[in-house]
Design an enzyme around this catalytic site. Structure first.
Site, PDB file in Angstrom:
ATOM      1  N   THR A 262     -35.211  15.371 -59.893  1.00 30.59           N
ATOM      2  CA  THR A 262     -35.140  16.692 -59.279  1.00 30.59           C
ATOM      3  C   THR A 262     -33.700  17.209 -59.362  1.00 30.59           C
ATOM      4  O   THR A 262     -32.808  16.531 -59.867  1.00 30.59           O
ATOM      5  CB  THR A 262     -35.553  16.632 -57.798  1.00 30.59           C
ATOM      6  OG1 THR A 262     -34.508  15.983 -57.039  1.00 30.59           O
ATOM      7  CG2 THR A 262     -36.855  15.863 -57.622  1.00 30.59           C
TER       8      THR A 262
ATOM      9  N   GLU B  25     -27.320   6.276 -64.773  1.00 34.19           N
ATOM     10  CA  GLU B  25     -26.688   6.547 -66.059  1.00 34.19           C
ATOM     11  C   GLU B  25     -26.969   7.972 -66.529  1.00 34.19           C
ATOM     12  O   GLU B  25     -26.087   8.662 -67.067  1.00 34.19           O
ATOM     13  CB  GLU B  25     -27.194   5.549 -67.105  1.00 34.19           C
ATOM     14  CG  GLU B  25     -26.513   5.656 -68.450  1.00 34.19           C
ATOM     15  CD  GLU B  25     -25.078   5.154 -68.409  1.00 34.19           C
ATOM     16  OE1 GLU B  25     -24.166   6.001 -68.452  1.00 34.19           O
ATOM     17  OE2 GLU B  25     -24.878   3.928 -68.331  1.00 34.19           O
TER      18      GLU B  25
ATOM     19  N   VAL C 155     -24.780  11.431 -66.033  1.00 31.20           N
ATOM     20  CA  VAL C 155     -23.576  11.819 -66.776  1.00 31.20           C
ATOM     21  C   VAL C 155     -23.843  11.912 -68.271  1.00 31.20           C
ATOM     22  O   VAL C 155     -23.537  12.921 -68.900  1.00 31.20           O
ATOM     23  CB  VAL C 155     -22.421  10.830 -66.501  1.00 31.20           C
ATOM     24  CG1 VAL C 155     -21.209  11.142 -67.379  1.00 31.20           C
ATOM     25  CG2 VAL C 155     -22.025  10.883 -65.034  1.00 31.20           C
TER      26      VAL C 155
ATOM     27  N   GLY D  10     -34.626  24.093 -73.539  1.00 30.92           N
ATOM     28  CA  GLY D  10     -34.496  23.114 -72.462  1.00 30.92           C
ATOM     29  C   GLY D  10     -33.166  22.413 -72.443  1.00 30.92           C
ATOM     30  O   GLY D  10     -33.008  21.376 -71.792  1.00 30.92           O
TER      31      GLY D  10
ATOM     32  N   GLU E 180     -29.522  23.490 -67.630  1.00 34.26           N
ATOM     33  CA  GLU E 180     -30.117  23.215 -66.325  1.00 34.26           C
ATOM     34  C   GLU E 180     -31.101  24.341 -65.996  1.00 34.26           C
ATOM     35  O   GLU E 180     -31.077  25.407 -66.617  1.00 34.26           O
ATOM     36  CB  GLU E 180     -29.022  23.142 -65.248  1.00 34.26           C
ATOM     37  CG  GLU E 180     -28.062  21.981 -65.407  1.00 34.26           C
ATOM     38  CD  GLU E 180     -28.726  20.646 -65.152  1.00 34.26           C
ATOM     39  OE1 GLU E 180     -29.456  20.505 -64.148  1.00 34.26           O
ATOM     40  OE2 GLU E 180     -28.545  19.727 -65.974  1.00 34.26           O
TER      41      GLU E 180
ATOM     42  N   LYS F 279     -20.245  15.843 -63.463  1.00 33.40           N
ATOM     43  CA  LYS F 279     -20.179  14.638 -64.294  1.00 33.40           C
ATOM     44  C   LYS F 279     -18.777  14.029 -64.253  1.00 33.40           C
ATOM     45  O   LYS F 279     -18.614  12.805 -64.124  1.00 33.40           O
ATOM     46  CB  LYS F 279     -20.559  14.973 -65.732  1.00 33.40           C
ATOM     47  CG  LYS F 279     -22.004  15.386 -65.922  1.00 33.40           C
ATOM     48  CD  LYS F 279     -22.285  15.725 -67.386  1.00 33.40           C
ATOM     49  CE  LYS F 279     -23.733  16.161 -67.600  1.00 33.40           C
ATOM     50  NZ  LYS F 279     -24.024  16.479 -69.020  1.00 33.40           N
TER      51      LYS F 279
ATOM     52  N   GLY G  66     -31.296  17.957 -73.864  1.00 30.13           N
ATOM     53  CA  GLY G  66     -32.733  17.885 -74.124  1.00 30.13           C
ATOM     54  C   GLY G  66     -33.454  17.003 -73.131  1.00 30.13           C
ATOM     55  O   GLY G  66     -32.921  15.994 -72.662  1.00 30.13           O
TER      56      GLY G  66
END
Length: 841
Positions: A581, A629, A632, A687, A690, A705, A818
């Site tokens: 989410t 993981e 970032v 896509g 965000e 990040k 992606g």
């Protein structure tokens, strides 16, 4: 000779009665002389009769009782019509009608609270309740006759002699066994199979009594003992005695074999498959008990006999099972006058006996300063008054305190013959409870070492049972990887497709991947208890699981989902909460999932780029339970690289690069001459951005990040400490409308850089070498020999400069945008959570 007993759930309706009749015919090889049958009332009927009697005795509306009596009459007549043959049906209907007339008469006697014989209230209730078994025996006998096996109902009241303790009568074993043996001896070789009423007996003066709930098991044991049966088979709706209550422990297992003593211990502390008094007659006469399921008659069930050593070897585990009593009151008697004073315990328990209270568990400190005991809630107030009265003189003198009552407690019992003379069992029990934050209020263990009993808070009972079960029966579910996915947008749907595609490959590696729960912001699906795993590939429409949840999901309820997750986690294997989410309030959800024993795999940056205290709470557990993981590097091993460098003693001096595949894509497109607004809309459609593109173009996504990496390096930064070049500083709707207004200025910036032999890249830069760390993100002009120059569009690059990688920095590069890539990164974290499950606390 075999005695078969069928509980109410096994004769709940016509199909189950017919199934029970087929089991009897098969087990007795079609011959009535080979056994006897004992039966309870039809499923739910005893409860209805008790409620009806209580309602009438309590002054309720007689018309309501009349309606319920009429409904029960119709219920039994309809079932009789289905199970009986055409020839048998009229006589069966007449018998049912007559018994229902008797039921209505018994109910009328209850209306005034007494009858012409002056019976007590409890006796009146027994006269009502007995009709459940009187009716069910007629129906099962008819079903047996329809199967070709001669059978007749046998009223056990003349055979089972009891005292006058109505509703929980005590059996006179000697008289009862003699009466049953005499009855069967007088039947003769051609007599029909006897279908005996369970639960019923009679007092010395001939009044109907009942043997307590589940008393039909005791009736079967009495019949078996009297006839010196080869075995007594108890047919119910579960596949035997279980290692724990399957309603509390999803992965509870059938126990193949256990001793009489183990069964007594388990049943005393809540295991309801076998009524505790059932064991005594069978054990005295050396008759094995066999518990089997009418729903799965081919399952071997549980054998209960006196060979505990064989049972222990067959199980291969010291612990046989875990049982619990849900609600007890713990009572504590404390005082200096108790120390070294003979007769204190006798006075205490005499007082309890006088008020009709029984101590379920007793524990006394070796100092003799205190005695605690547990009782049922319904008798605790009477027990308190009785004990305080007994010790009134000491209480007034101040040498004994008034008894203290602690409500909302539960008793857990860990039982097993194999626990005897085996060190470490208690340590494991209390160790797992301590690690999971469950406080033990009282402990009791007999010298037989067969049972370790403890009192815990009622709120902790369920999870305590599950954790103990997992400790001793972990191997049963050790191959299970249970996944709960929060978020069914682009990344969530891609992840579900990947999980579905790899399920078979994982199974070949011994990993049983199960999708147990799925939730969007508004809807959710949870796997039913003991049901099949949700089908990760079930959604076939273009909208994927989002549309499926909206059509058939229930309202999202994170509390219930986390409770479900906790039950799964306690059942063994590995349970992973997956967050894909963009919800900023998920930190609290993570904490609850971790406390329940689950791992977390997240692509959601917000909990890790939010308050520093949350980051610090999660990161010390990262090697065991928190995996992020994808927050970032999507599918790139960026955090893993940083962790490995730092873990090996290296010091990271700087991290820089292009952290956004979206911005790399856009800068690449503009460098090749594309128009800004068209490139942004294309990236959003693919896509790559965000859900709110401003998170990318405003630099916020890259800043988060960089903040996560900075914090991993030990820099105590917050988001506002990062200098950000914002390319999207308008409200979303306005920004979309005015997006094209930036086309000219953006083209000019790229053209100016190109004219100077430079490239524009959206760089993230962290410098940890000064007194305080510095971090910034934004468009920067870089020379052609810079590591990010000439990068493929949509790639990410992370450049690590450290003490060991100073002259030639370590570079992690690859596609970074992606939904499939991000989903792949999350999937990899799920598998890391599986691989590192052994180190989880």
């Amino acid at each position: 000779m075999i005695v078969l007993k069928f509980g109410g759930s096994s004769v709940a309706d016509a199909p189950r009665l017919q199934a029970a009749a087929r089991i009897v015919r098969r087990r007795l090889a079609g011959s009535a002389v080979n056994g006897a049958v004992v039966v309870s009332a039809l499923g739910g009927v005893t409860d209805r009769l008790l409620a009806m009697a209580a309602n009438v005795l309590g002054g309720g509306d007689p018309a309501e009782a009349a309606r319920e009596s009429a409904a029960l009459r119709v219920h039994h007549l309809e079932i009789g019509a289905q199970v009986a043959t055409d020839d048998d049906r009229p006589a069966l209907a007449a018998t049912v009608e007559a018994l229902c007339d008797g039921l209505e008469a018994a109910v009328r006697d209850c209306e005034s609270g007494s009858d012409t014989a002056g019976r007590s209230t409890e006796a009146l209730v027994d006269r009502v309740v007995c009709h459940g078994e009187l009716l069910s025996t007629r129906l099962l006998a008819a079903a047996l006759r329809a199967e070709g096996l001669p059978a007749e109902a046998c009223d056990a009241r003349p055979l089972v002699s009891t005292d006058r303790s109505f509703q929980a009568a005590i059996v006179d074993l000697e008289r009862t066994l003699e009466a049953i043996a005499t009855h069967f001896a007088h039947l003769g070789p051609g007599a029909p199979l006897q279908v005996v009423t369970g639960f019923l007996g009679s007092s010395p003066d001939g009044e109907t009594t009942t043997l307590g709930r589940s008393g039909s098991d005791l009736t079967a044991s009495l019949v078996g003992a009297a006839l010196d049966a080869e075995r007594i088979e108890i047919w119910t709706d579960v596949p035997g005695v279980m290692t724990a209550d399957p309603r509390r422990v999803e992965d509870a297992l059938p126990i193949p074999r256990l001793s009489y003593e183990e069964m007594l211990e388990l049943s005393h502390f809540g295991a309801k498959v076998v009524y505790p008094p059932t064991v005594t007659p069978a054990r005295r006469h050396g008759i094995p008990l066999l518990v089997r399921s009418t729903l799965d008659p081919e399952h071997p069930g549980t054998l209960i006999d006196d060979d505990g050593e064989v049972a222990d070897r067959a199980r291969g585990t010291a612990v046989t099972g875990i049982s619990s009593i849900d609600d007890v009151h713990l009572m504590l008697l404390v005082g200096d006058n108790l120390v070294g004073t003979p007769g204190v315990a006798a006075r205490l328990f005499d007082a309890l006996a006088a008020c009709g209270a029984s101590a379920i568990l007793i524990s006394q400190a070796s100092s003799e300063h205190s005695i605690c005991f547990a009782v049922e809630p319904g008798v605790s107030e009477a027990a308190r008054r009785a004990v305080d009265a007994e010790f009134q003189a000491e209480i007034e003198a101040g040498s004994v305190r008034p008894i203290r009552v602690e409500r909302d407690q539960s008793i857990l019992a860990v039982v097993g013959d194999g626990m005897r003379d085996r060190p470490g069992i208690a340590g494991r029990v209390f160790g797992i409870l301590g690690r999971r934050g469950v406080n033990v209020r009282a402990v009791a263990q007999g010298s037989s070492e067969r049972n370790i009993s403890m009192v815990v808070a009622r709120a902790d009972e369920g999870r305590a049972v599950r954790w103990i079960h997992r400790e001793f029966f972990h191997g049963a579910a050790s191959g299970r990887l249970a996944v709960y996915v929060l978020g069914v947008g682009g990344v969530g749907s891609a992840l579900l497709r990947q999980l579905d595609a790899e399920r078979d490959a994982l199974a070949r590696q011994g990993i049983d991947l199960q999708l147990r729960g799925l939730a969007s912001s508004r809807f959710m699906h949870l796997q039913p208890r003991r049901g099949r795993s949700l089908d990760a590939g079930a959604a076939s429409d273009p909208e994927g699981w989002r549309s499926t949840l909206e059509r058939s999901g229930e309202a999202a309820d994170l509390d219930r989902l986390l409770e479900h997750l906790g039950e799964t986690a306690a059942g063994g294997g590995r349970t992973v909460l997956v967050d894909v989410t963009a919800n900023g309030s998920m930190a609290a959800v993570y904490h609850r999932a971790l406390a329940a024993g689950a791992a977390v795999a997240s692509a959601n940056k917000l909990p890790f780029a939010g308050p520093l205290k949350d980051f610090r709470a999660f990161r010390p557990s990262s090697a065991q339970n928190v995996f992020h993981e994808a927050t970032v590097g999507a599918g790139l091993p960026v955090l893993h690289t940083a962790d490995m460098l730092l873990g090996a003693g290296d010091r990271i001096d700087s991290i820089s690069g292009v952290f956004s595949g979206t911005l790399a894509y856009l800068t690449g497109k503009l460098g090749a001459g594309s128009v800004w607004s068209e490139a942004v809309r294309e990236a959003h459609g693919l896509g790559y951005t965000e859900p709110d593109p401003r998170d990318d173009l405003g630099g916020l996504d890259v800043a988060r990040k960089l903040l996560i990496l900075a914090r991993i390096c030990g820099c105590d930064l917050d988001l506002e400490d990062i200098e950000v070049d914002d390319l999207a500083d308008l409200p979303l709707e306005t920004w979309w409308k005015r997006l094209a207004e930036a086309d000219v200025s953006m083209a000019a910036r790229f053209a100016d850089a190109a004219s100077s032999g430079l490239e524009l890249a959206y760089l993230a830069e962290l410098d940890t070498t000064g007194d305080s760390a510095k971090a910034r993100v934004g468009l920067r002009a870089v020379p052609s020999d810079h590591p990010v120059a000439g990068m493929p569009a949509s790639d990410n690059m992370f450049v690590f400069s450290s003490q060991r990688y100073r002259e030639r920095p370590l570079v992690v590069q690859g596609p970074g945008a992606g939904t499939d890539l991000t989903a792949g990164g999350v999937f990899a974290d799920i598998l890391r959570a599986w691989a590192e499950r052994g180190s989880a606390p």
